[in-house]
Design an enzyme around this catalytic site. Sequence first.
Site, PDB file in Angstrom:
ATOM      1  N   ASP A   1      42.775  16.553 -18.341  1.00 48.39           N
ATOM      2  CA  ASP A   1      43.547  17.579 -18.928  1.00 48.39           C
ATOM      3  C   ASP A   1      43.891  18.443 -17.726  1.00 48.39           C
ATOM      4  O   ASP A   1      44.749  19.501 -18.068  1.00 48.39           O
ATOM      5  CB  ASP A   1      42.967  18.015 -20.095  1.00 48.39           C
ATOM      6  CG  ASP A   1      41.424  18.469 -19.669  1.00 48.39           C
ATOM      7  OD1 ASP A   1      41.218  19.576 -18.884  1.00 48.39           O
ATOM      8  OD2 ASP A   1      40.433  18.010 -20.264  1.00 48.39           O
TER       9      ASP A   1
ATOM     10  N   PRO B   1      35.141   4.157 -21.512  1.00 48.42           N
ATOM     11  CA  PRO B   1      35.169   4.358 -19.947  1.00 48.42           C
ATOM     12  C   PRO B   1      34.103   5.521 -19.504  1.00 48.42           C
ATOM     13  O   PRO B   1      33.686   5.618 -18.289  1.00 48.42           O
ATOM     14  CB  PRO B   1      36.547   4.730 -19.541  1.00 48.42           C
ATOM     15  CG  PRO B   1      37.272   5.097 -20.846  1.00 48.42           C
ATOM     16  CD  PRO B   1      36.152   4.525 -21.852  1.00 48.42           C
TER      17      PRO B   1
ATOM     18  N   ASP C   1      33.279  15.939 -15.260  1.00 44.92           N
ATOM     19  CA  ASP C   1      33.900  16.485 -16.441  1.00 44.92           C
ATOM     20  C   ASP C   1      34.381  15.014 -17.332  1.00 44.92           C
ATOM     21  O   ASP C   1      35.588  14.782 -17.462  1.00 44.92           O
ATOM     22  CB  ASP C   1      35.431  17.309 -16.109  1.00 44.92           C
ATOM     23  CG  ASP C   1      35.901  17.889 -17.442  1.00 44.92           C
ATOM     24  OD1 ASP C   1      35.430  17.611 -18.502  1.00 44.92           O
ATOM     25  OD2 ASP C   1      37.177  18.317 -17.133  1.00 44.92           O
ATOM     26  N   SER C   2      33.355  14.673 -17.824  1.00 44.45           N
ATOM     27  CA  SER C   2      33.864  13.061 -18.276  1.00 44.45           C
ATOM     28  C   SER C   2      33.842  13.342 -19.978  1.00 44.45           C
ATOM     29  O   SER C   2      33.509  14.434 -20.648  1.00 44.45           O
ATOM     30  CB  SER C   2      32.535  12.342 -18.274  1.00 44.45           C
ATOM     31  OG  SER C   2      31.348  13.093 -19.083  1.00 44.45           O
TER      32      SER C   2
ATOM     33  N   GLN D   1      42.617   3.510 -22.999  1.00 43.43           N
ATOM     34  CA  GLN D   1      42.314   4.274 -24.351  1.00 43.43           C
ATOM     35  C   GLN D   1      43.672   4.369 -25.059  1.00 43.43           C
ATOM     36  O   GLN D   1      44.644   4.639 -24.398  1.00 43.43           O
ATOM     37  CB  GLN D   1      41.390   5.490 -24.171  1.00 43.43           C
ATOM     38  CG  GLN D   1      42.102   6.312 -23.073  1.00 43.43           C
ATOM     39  CD  GLN D   1      40.935   7.269 -22.397  1.00 43.43           C
ATOM     40  OE1 GLN D   1      39.653   7.046 -22.758  1.00 43.43           O
ATOM     41  NE2 GLN D   1      41.610   7.827 -21.157  1.00 43.43           N
TER      42      GLN D   1
ATOM     43  N   GLU E   1      40.638  10.662 -11.855  1.00 45.68           N
ATOM     44  CA  GLU E   1      40.611  10.259 -13.543  1.00 45.68           C
ATOM     45  C   GLU E   1      41.017   8.724 -13.471  1.00 45.68           C
ATOM     46  O   GLU E   1      41.897   8.375 -12.766  1.00 45.68           O
ATOM     47  CB  GLU E   1      41.914  11.090 -13.688  1.00 45.68           C
ATOM     48  CG  GLU E   1      42.282  10.744 -15.230  1.00 45.68           C
ATOM     49  CD  GLU E   1      41.346  10.840 -16.087  1.00 45.68           C
ATOM     50  OE1 GLU E   1      40.597  11.914 -16.646  1.00 45.68           O
ATOM     51  OE2 GLU E   1      41.178   9.639 -16.837  1.00 45.68           O
TER      52      GLU E   1
ATOM     53  N   ASP F   1      38.299   4.489 -10.993  1.00 47.73           N
ATOM     54  CA  ASP F   1      37.027   5.050 -11.718  1.00 47.73           C
ATOM     55  C   ASP F   1      35.985   5.634 -10.970  1.00 47.73           C
ATOM     56  O   ASP F   1      35.850   5.423  -9.583  1.00 47.73           O
ATOM     57  CB  ASP F   1      36.237   3.601 -11.885  1.00 47.73           C
ATOM     58  CG  ASP F   1      35.060   3.500 -12.885  1.00 47.73           C
ATOM     59  OD1 ASP F   1      34.535   4.579 -13.022  1.00 47.73           O
ATOM     60  OD2 ASP F   1      34.774   2.576 -13.747  1.00 47.73           O
TER      61      ASP F   1
ATOM     62  N   ASP G   1      32.895  11.609 -23.582  1.00 47.72           N
ATOM     63  CA  ASP G   1      31.444  11.415 -24.262  1.00 47.72           C
ATOM     64  C   ASP G   1      31.013   9.920 -23.681  1.00 47.72           C
ATOM     65  O   ASP G   1      31.954   9.185 -23.172  1.00 47.72           O
ATOM     66  CB  ASP G   1      31.698  11.273 -25.791  1.00 47.72           C
ATOM     67  CG  ASP G   1      31.868  12.588 -26.193  1.00 47.72           C
ATOM     68  OD1 ASP G   1      31.982  13.472 -25.620  1.00 47.72           O
ATOM     69  OD2 ASP G   1      32.357  12.779 -27.810  1.00 47.72           O
TER      70      ASP G   1
HETATM   71  N1  SAM Z   1      36.270  18.377 -21.762  1.00 44.73           N
HETATM   72  C1  SAM Z   1      36.337  17.072 -22.413  1.00 44.73           C
HETATM   73  C2  SAM Z   1      35.112  16.889 -23.093  1.00 44.73           C
HETATM   74  O1  SAM Z   1      33.750  17.307 -22.952  1.00 44.73           O
HETATM   75  O2  SAM Z   1      35.084  15.881 -24.190  1.00 44.73           O
HETATM   76  C3  SAM Z   1      36.432  15.823 -21.673  1.00 44.73           C
HETATM   77  C4  SAM Z   1      37.515  16.282 -20.519  1.00 44.73           C
HETATM   78  S1  SAM Z   1      38.520  15.006 -19.975  1.00 44.73           S
HETATM   79  C5  SAM Z   1      39.841  14.843 -21.058  1.00 44.73           C
HETATM   80  C6  SAM Z   1      37.663  13.420 -19.778  1.00 44.73           C
HETATM   81  C7  SAM Z   1      38.107  12.435 -19.092  1.00 44.73           C
HETATM   82  O3  SAM Z   1      37.348  11.556 -18.493  1.00 44.73           O
HETATM   83  C8  SAM Z   1      39.204  11.791 -19.727  1.00 44.73           C
HETATM   84  O4  SAM Z   1      40.529  11.764 -19.470  1.00 44.73           O
HETATM   85  C9  SAM Z   1      38.709  10.112 -19.280  1.00 44.73           C
HETATM   86  O5  SAM Z   1      40.044   9.291 -19.060  1.00 44.73           O
HETATM   87  C10 SAM Z   1      38.059  10.405 -18.176  1.00 44.73           C
HETATM   88  N2  SAM Z   1      37.108   9.405 -17.829  1.00 44.73           N
HETATM   89  C11 SAM Z   1      36.440   8.748 -18.675  1.00 44.73           C
HETATM   90  N3  SAM Z   1      35.640   7.936 -17.950  1.00 44.73           N
HETATM   91  C12 SAM Z   1      36.033   7.922 -16.552  1.00 44.73           C
HETATM   92  C13 SAM Z   1      35.596   7.171 -15.427  1.00 44.73           C
HETATM   93  N4  SAM Z   1      34.683   6.156 -15.390  1.00 44.73           N
HETATM   94  N5  SAM Z   1      36.423   7.419 -14.395  1.00 44.73           N
HETATM   95  C14 SAM Z   1      37.035   8.547 -14.235  1.00 44.73           C
HETATM   96  N6  SAM Z   1      37.376   9.134 -15.227  1.00 44.73           N
HETATM   97  C15 SAM Z   1      36.810   8.830 -16.653  1.00 44.73           C
END
Ligand code: SAM
Length: 280
Positions: free
Chosen positions: A95, A171, A164-165, A40, A115, A146, A167
């Site tokens: 984060d 991914p 804590d994903s 991303q 992450e 993943d 949207d």
């Molecule tokens: N607090 C935020 C919200 O609700 O929008 C999100 C927090 S955090 C930044 C979300 C993280 O999930 C991102 O850094 C993203 O790279 C990670 N992520 C997304 N899909 C994932 C997956 N399949 N496995 C592991 N991490 C993932």
Amino acid sequence: MTTYTQQINGDTWLVENDRDNLKISYRLKEIIAEEQSEFQHVMIVDSYDFGRTLVLDGVVQTTSADGHIYNEMITHVPLAIHPNAKKVLIIGGGDCGAAREVAKYEQIETIDQVEIDQTVVKLCLEYLPEVSGRLSDPRVHFHFTDGMKYVKEHQDEYDVIIVDSSDPVGPGEALFAKTFYQDVYQALKADGLMVCQSMSPFLNNEITAQTYGRIGEIFVHRKLYIATVPTYPGALWSFTIGSKKYHDVSIPSFEKQTKYVNYNILHNCFYLPERLQDFE
Ligand code: SAM
């Protein structure tokens, strides 16, 4: 590299591009860092109203001004329900704000953070200290893979799993699938519990309902709770707990250093407004 900012009357604006009918815009002081990762577009910006902010593919993830609300709610609530968590898994959460909260519990021995995107962690540790706290705790182990794949490979291991994903697009989409929650169930110990962010019951009611439904089909106990996060579209945000055994907050007091969560919020976040009574 795609540009996610626009020049309007000489000012730089971030215009969120994830919704068809709603575009939230932030006037920026500056772009602090920007990288296109394998997964991303990752950007840290400084916005006038919310300070330093993590933006993924043009969508705000967490800000210095209100990130603590989300991160405290997604961590302290499940940890106030599980009476003796020692091993915690965080999926996503690049984060580092959630891991920073979990690290406030001395009895927790291991915090595995899975992450998918190492760039998010790298930039947040360096440029977003208001959220990441420049987290450095020997109990935190990063796994850059993943989350869906990781949970499949772990069984009967964790007391608490925090999803804590981002949207459910890109991914993050896989982290809302029923098969993923089934794998999370298997990765938990016999008395384990999970929590996930389940979007805005105001703007994304169908995702909140679907998540709540899927978790209810797998876990004996499920509970939805809410908080207001000003920068998330809809502002009213939901979290869903799925638990094999424990389901009530039973701590006698709460003494962690926080900015949002307190003893009363831990108990009262499960009281839902009238229009959300289907989630009771
Ligand atoms: N607090 C935020 C919200 O609700 O929008 C999100 C927090 S955090 C930044 C979300 C993280 O999930 C991102 O850094 C993203 O790279 C990670 N992520 C997304 N899909 C994932 C997956 N399949 N496995 C592991 N991490 C993932």
